[in-house]
Write a protein that holds these residues in place. Structure first.
Motif, PDB file in Angstrom:
ATOM      1  N   GLY A 463       0.817  -1.121  -0.043  1.00 42.40           N
ATOM      2  CA  GLY A 463       0.032  -0.013   0.109  1.00 42.40           C
ATOM      3  C   GLY A 463       0.773   1.357   0.014  1.00 42.40           C
ATOM      4  O   GLY A 463       0.490   2.243  -0.633  1.00 42.40           O
ATOM      5  N   ILE A 466       2.573   1.570  -3.632  1.00 37.10           N
ATOM      6  CA  ILE A 466       1.575   2.422  -4.518  1.00 37.10           C
ATOM      7  C   ILE A 466       1.373   3.975  -4.182  1.00 37.10           C
ATOM      8  O   ILE A 466       1.642   4.511  -5.067  1.00 37.10           O
ATOM      9  N   TYR A 467       1.200   4.067  -2.794  1.00 38.32           N
ATOM     10  CA  TYR A 467       1.039   5.610  -2.581  1.00 38.32           C
ATOM     11  C   TYR A 467       2.251   6.175  -2.851  1.00 38.32           C
ATOM     12  O   TYR A 467       1.980   7.599  -3.482  1.00 38.32           O
ATOM     13  N   GLU A 501      -5.889   8.871  -8.005  1.00 37.23           N
ATOM     14  CA  GLU A 501      -6.565   7.529  -7.687  1.00 37.23           C
ATOM     15  C   GLU A 501      -5.862   6.394  -7.287  1.00 37.23           C
ATOM     16  O   GLU A 501      -6.155   5.767  -6.638  1.00 37.23           O
ATOM     17  N   TRP A 502      -4.533   6.425  -7.738  1.00 40.08           N
ATOM     18  CA  TRP A 502      -3.687   5.124  -7.327  1.00 40.08           C
ATOM     19  C   TRP A 502      -3.349   5.554  -5.979  1.00 40.08           C
ATOM     20  O   TRP A 502      -3.153   4.572  -5.198  1.00 40.08           O
ATOM     21  N   ARG A 503      -3.210   6.792  -5.643  1.00 41.34           N
ATOM     22  CA  ARG A 503      -3.249   7.195  -3.963  1.00 41.34           C
ATOM     23  C   ARG A 503      -4.034   6.564  -3.119  1.00 41.34           C
ATOM     24  O   ARG A 503      -3.924   5.862  -2.285  1.00 41.34           O
ATOM     25  N   SER A 504      -5.246   6.553  -3.563  1.00 41.76           N
ATOM     26  CA  SER A 504      -6.708   6.063  -2.947  1.00 41.76           C
ATOM     27  C   SER A 504      -6.545   4.492  -3.090  1.00 41.76           C
ATOM     28  O   SER A 504      -6.689   3.842  -1.828  1.00 41.76           O
ATOM     29  N   VAL A 505      -6.064   3.902  -3.958  1.00 39.87           N
ATOM     30  CA  VAL A 505      -5.791   2.583  -3.949  1.00 39.87           C
ATOM     31  C   VAL A 505      -4.756   1.943  -2.981  1.00 39.87           C
ATOM     32  O   VAL A 505      -4.977   1.314  -2.159  1.00 39.87           O
ATOM     33  N   GLY A 506      -3.633   2.800  -2.827  1.00 34.91           N
ATOM     34  CA  GLY A 506      -2.526   2.141  -1.975  1.00 34.91           C
ATOM     35  C   GLY A 506      -2.953   2.689  -0.519  1.00 34.91           C
ATOM     36  O   GLY A 506      -2.879   2.018   0.534  1.00 34.91           O
ATOM     37  N   SER A 508      -6.198   2.507   0.612  1.00 33.71           N
ATOM     38  CA  SER A 508      -7.267   1.332   0.897  1.00 33.71           C
ATOM     39  C   SER A 508      -6.646   0.143   1.245  1.00 33.71           C
ATOM     40  O   SER A 508      -7.003  -0.324   2.510  1.00 33.71           O
ATOM     41  N   LEU A 509      -5.428  -0.062   0.853  1.00 34.26           N
ATOM     42  CA  LEU A 509      -4.587  -1.355   1.185  1.00 34.26           C
ATOM     43  C   LEU A 509      -4.019  -1.042   2.560  1.00 34.26           C
ATOM     44  O   LEU A 509      -4.122  -2.106   3.396  1.00 34.26           O
TER      45      LEU A 509
END
Length: 550
Positions: A463, A466-467, A501-506, A508-509
């Motif tokens: 996470g 990615i962030y 958007e990738w920040r939010s994916v990271g 979320s993990l």
């Protein structure tokens, strides 16, 4: 004389005082290589015996077999020395459990607020019906909950658990420590409520209204007194480097917070100078020494080997104290502040490479030939990951202070990515590892689901990866677009959307990993899951029983 210059002068005088103490230490021979001091974390006969309480009892043997070196006799540890450790652990059980429980609560709240604010950056119409849901407030709630609620509580729990162990002395004044913790968390809860309602002092990292800040100051005073009293009454001759880091960190954060929150003193440009003097120092003189001190204890303890060079560890401590005080000024490059102030900050930022290299070389030497032990020890993974990220985030921060890099990265998401590399990938991962090591000793109970520790590590590590990578790329492009006079400002906003958007994916993990961590902590505290070792929460046990597994 304005408040900013007074703050800088005070920091200079403290550095000067530290220099004299450093010279005195050299004259007394305290900086000579000291194998005895490096081994103070071990009982006689314990060196060579790997230990990770996060592992179930039946999984300790593979770790110890992998860590053992040829020709070692494998003598049992001295029971008298272990008894001191047991008494120290028993004296800190209640305060440490209180701090870690509060830390877990604020971690969940802060994580949810952080993910919500992240989603708002590319979904601006999300949750806009109430004022407290707006980005400005929910992000500040996130900062307050994770910086003061999660990190500070976990840091205090680590300090209170480690110092009596290292001093071979039970904690003195445990009731005062618990009162201090209650005051600090009352202040944090009140601050989050105030920020949500729109009452704030308006400075980043210092949004807590000064009236509420009084609770936090009083809480730290209640904690510092017993810590110093325990230090004075220690039963060891040599102070391990972790004691230096942790006692200094407590004194530094109390001083920083008091000076920064003085009401009606800091205004205008001086307020900005004081803001970044505090904002950077809360990372470098509070979070960093706590985490580095924790690594210096837990990493050698897990592998059963003393730190490679005690001299390097002390050099890292003193150079951190010398050089970090003025680092925050590089955030004001291009602002209406004296040029000497930002130049001094850049110079000291580059000088911070010295303590970072001292730490990195020391840890690499300590782990040389033993990296494979991370396959067996989940706590060691957190410590190694955090130590590597300390090197990476610090070196990045030093070079980010240079004007050529600062002009692109300033006012962009690149700076946010860097802040999370330090506060999360370094500090938070180390604190996770410390809690996994401490809690079986605090609760006299094993972690019920050991596989969840590995799952939580990988979710958090992936996470934050990615962030950090996504936000660093997006932030750098944002800076280049803002410097390009041919591009409208909105282009610099639009280019960041995929990376946000990738920040939010990271994120979320990371939030998922936090839910697993806190759920696992609750399962352990409430005795859910498979039957493990030991008695119920905080029940006294015979010394011989307590020595088992120590």
């Amino acid at each position: 004389m304005d408040s900013a210059l007074l703050s800088l002068l005070g920091a200079f005088l403290l550095s000067l005082l530290g220099l004299f103490v450093f010279i005195w230490s050299m004259r007394k021979g305290l900086l000579l290589e000291n194998p005895r001091a490096a081994s103070v974390i071990f009982a006689p006969g314990e060196i060579g015996r790997a230990d990770d309480p996060a592992l179930p009892g039946d999984e300790q043997k593979p770790l110890r077999d992998a860590a053992a070196e040829a020709g070692e006799a494998g003598h049992p540890p001295d029971p008298d020395e272990l008894l001191h450790r047991v008494e120290a652990d028993r004296s800190t059980a209640f305060p440490v459990f209180m701090f870690i429980a509060f830390a877990c609560m604020w971690l969940v709240l802060g994580s949810v607020a952080g993910l919500t604010s992240s989603l708002k950056l590319h979904m601006p119409d999300l949750l806009v019906s109430e004022a407290w849901m707006t980005f400005g407030r929910i992000r500040t709630v996130h900062l307050t909950a994770v910086l003061y609620g999660w990190i500070s509580n976990a840091a205090l729990g680590t300090i209170i658990w480690l110092l009596p162990r290292l001093l071979r002395t039970p904690l003195m004044g445990g009731a005062w420590v618990m009162l201090g913790g209650a005051l600090i968390n009352t202040g944090i809860a009140s601050a989050i409520g105030a920020i949500g309602s729109g009452w704030t002092d308006g400075m980043e990292y210092l949004e807590i209204p000064w009236q509420i800040g009084l609770f936090i100051v009083a809480g730290f005073i209640c904690i510092i007194g017993p810590v110093l009293y325990t230090l004075v009454n220690r039963k060891v001759e040599s102070l391990y480097v972790t004691v230096w880091y942790h006692v200094a960190a407590l004194l530094w954060i109390a001083l920083l917070f008091i000076v920064a929150k003085l009401p009606g003193v800091h205004t205008g440009v001086q307020q900005a100078t004081t803001n970044w003097w505090y904002g950077h120092n809360v990372l470098g003189l509070w979070f960093t020494p706590v985490s580095v001190g924790a690594i210096y204890y837990f990493l050698p303890k897990i592998i059963g080997r003393p730190v490679r060079s005690y001299n390097l560890s002390i050099l890292g401590f003193w150079t951190l104290a010398f050089f970090y005080g003025q680092v925050g000024g590089h955030h004001l490059i291009g602002g209406p502040v004296p040029g000497w102030l930002t130049t001094l900050s850049i110079v000291q930022s580059m000088m911070m490479i010295i303590p970072v290299l001292a730490f990195t070389i020391n840890m690499a030497g300590t782990m040389w030939g033993r990296m494979h032990l991370a396959r067996y020890s989940p706590t060691l993974r957190f410590m190694m990951f955090g130590g590597f990220m300390y090197m990476l985030s610090s070196l990045q921060g030093s070079f980010e202070a240079l004007r050529s890099i600062n002009q692109v990265a300033h006012f962009t998401h690149f700076t946010v990515a860097h802040a999370h590399l330090g506060a999360y990938a370094f500090v938070t991962m180390v604190l996770f590892g410390a809690i996994y090591f401490m809690m079986p000793r605090v609760l006299n109970w094993e972690w019920p689901y050991p596989r969840l520790i590995t799952l939580q590590f990988w979710l958090a590590a992936i996470g934050i990866g990615i962030y950090f990578i996504g936000l660093s790329i997006g932030g750098w492009l944002q800076g280049l677009y803002m410097l390009d006079a041919t591009k409208p400002f909105m282009d610099s906003v639009a280019v960041t959307i995929p990376y946000l958007e990738w920040r939010s994916v990271g994120g979320s993990l990371m939030v998922l990993s936090h839910v697993i961590f806190v759920g696992h902590f609750l399962a352990m505290a409430l005795r859910f899951g498979p039957q493990r070792t030991g008695a119920a929460l905080f029940w006294p046990r015979k010394a011989q029983e307590l020595l088992h597994g120590e």
